[in-house]
Enzyme design. Sequence first.
Site, mmCIF file in Angstrom:
data_model
loop_
_atom_site.group_PDB
_atom_site.id
_atom_site.type_symbol
_atom_site.label_atom_id
_atom_site.label_comp_id
_atom_site.label_asym_id
_atom_site.label_seq_id
_atom_site.Cartn_x
_atom_site.Cartn_y
_atom_site.Cartn_z
ATOM 1 N N ASP A 106 0.812 -1.219 0.000
ATOM 2 C CA ASP A 106 0.000 0.000 0.000
ATOM 3 C C ASP A 106 0.846 1.270 0.000
ATOM 4 O OD1 ASP A 106 -2.010 -1.815 0.309
ATOM 5 O OD2 ASP A 106 -2.937 -0.827 2.040
ATOM 6 N N ASP A 107 0.203 2.347 -0.396
ATOM 7 C CA ASP A 107 0.679 3.731 -0.198
ATOM 8 C C ASP A 107 1.787 4.182 -1.156
ATOM 9 O OD1 ASP A 107 -1.098 3.582 1.834
ATOM 10 O OD2 ASP A 107 0.323 3.861 3.458
ATOM 11 N N HIS A 150 -5.967 3.049 -4.112
ATOM 12 C CA HIS A 150 -5.949 3.298 -2.662
ATOM 13 C C HIS A 150 -6.353 4.749 -2.354
ATOM 14 C CE1 HIS A 150 -5.053 2.157 1.381
ATOM 15 N NE2 HIS A 150 -3.901 2.790 1.508
ATOM 16 N N HIS A 202 -5.206 9.385 0.615
ATOM 17 C CA HIS A 202 -5.292 8.674 1.892
ATOM 18 C C HIS A 202 -6.188 9.331 2.919
ATOM 19 C CE1 HIS A 202 -3.800 5.675 4.773
ATOM 20 N NE2 HIS A 202 -3.332 5.048 3.710
ATOM 21 N N HIS A 207 3.725 -2.215 3.193
ATOM 22 C CA HIS A 207 3.805 -0.881 2.584
ATOM 23 C C HIS A 207 5.108 -0.743 1.794
ATOM 24 C CE1 HIS A 207 0.825 -0.494 5.760
ATOM 25 N NE2 HIS A 207 0.297 0.470 5.018
#
Length: 474
Positions: free
Chosen positions: A298-299, A349, A353, A440
């Site tokens: 993620d991210d 995603h 955020h 991540h």
Amino acid sequence: MKRRRRPTKLTYGILIGLIFLLVGFIIKSPNDDTSEVNLKKNGSLIEHTRYEGIDLISDIKEEDKYYFVIHYPKFESKKLSNEIEEYATSVKKKFLKTVKENEEYIKNHKSSLFLTTELYTSFGDGIYSIVFSEGSYVAGANGEQRGKVYLVDVNKEKFIQQSEIIKDTEENRRKLYDILKGEFMNSPEYKPLFFDDFLKEWVSDEKNKFSNMYVTDKSLVFMFNKYEVTAGAAGMPKISIPFDKARNLLTDEWKEKLTDKFTKNDEDTNNYSDKPNKNESEPKHNSSIGKKVALTFDDGPHPENTIKIIDLLDKYEAKATFFMLGNRVNFYPKIAAKVAEHGHELGNHTWNHKDLTKLSKDEGLKEYERTRQSIEEATGKSPTVVRPPYGAINEEVQNALSKPSILWTIDTLDWKSQDPDEITRIVKENVQDGSIILMHDIQSSTVQAIEPILQFLKEEGYEFVTVSELNTEY
Ligand code: ZN
């Protein structure tokens, strides 16, 4: 497709978000000083971007009552950088002051501030538009949203005023009003929310020097603050005027600069040919006894760590799923493209955020939609799955999406431990057939854990698949 329940507390999730750009600096100092030296200590990170001579600064912090995520560009020129940094700092200070004033009202929901930067290059001659979007929520009040635009000429080390681009005459203001109104009325999204009187007022205000305007490679764009000329549900409307249409508004200097943009020659760059994907033509592995695991990252994308992870996955012939943030794809399109080229699944995603449960349905959908566009532009492919930040699903948003939200079954807490051994241990102790593992790809400690994890899982007989491949087995 299975929907999974939220496996970790939201508070943990929020921390994940806060750390999503850090490579290990936890904030210690409450000092607001954002000089370059202090930035590093203070939970900030400087990264190179695809734009020559422009870095991206990320300033991230979480406390009991609030958190903020701030991005802004840094130029080689001190003069340019200082002004931008001053602006970012003032936004932060104002937010912290409001938090302090409302401290006693902040109970369940932390206050939050997001300051996001977008960069547009117009002509490849060192002229950039820097577009800031600021969104903040304090103590349950209505969220505030506003924008700020800087036009910079990097070669000349100076800021460009919008009034250098638009010839400010009464006649031009009338023309601009007509054009903007036309665009609002032509937009099915904005039309029902548009306030004509407010636009009239805006355009005839002498103090208005069009400071909300920026330039892309195709058009002039006017970005309005929330409530400025529309109802709040429109958020911050952006109205694009193609150069052809804007021609008569321009000063002679800019007419000349844009000459070659006027002959409307729509190159259709959206015509991506599908790159041949070797895996698609291969027969699917259909052994019913094979154990499968889905690694998810993620991210990202991250200019170094994502690449290192892709290389390691290649080495083990592993496929994984990357849930990317749109605003980072925007800065690192080549990294996103590489993820796709190596056959990994692309996940959405959101843009930057945000906690979708704090947004309206439309705002939440926009977060996904912008990201989809950005991923498509970078890779030529659409993301096939989504993952809401913090695992916090907004049911209304989810119901309107055609893609499943994929959460996880094993949280490596990599953002928390920053310890490759600990990350590996959590995987070893919890993995089973069908596990979805959360990591991540922006963290270097996670990169170090990847090889031991791949090695272990391979020895245990696991096949590494994408989340979609995993879920179709159910
Ligand atoms: Zn995340």
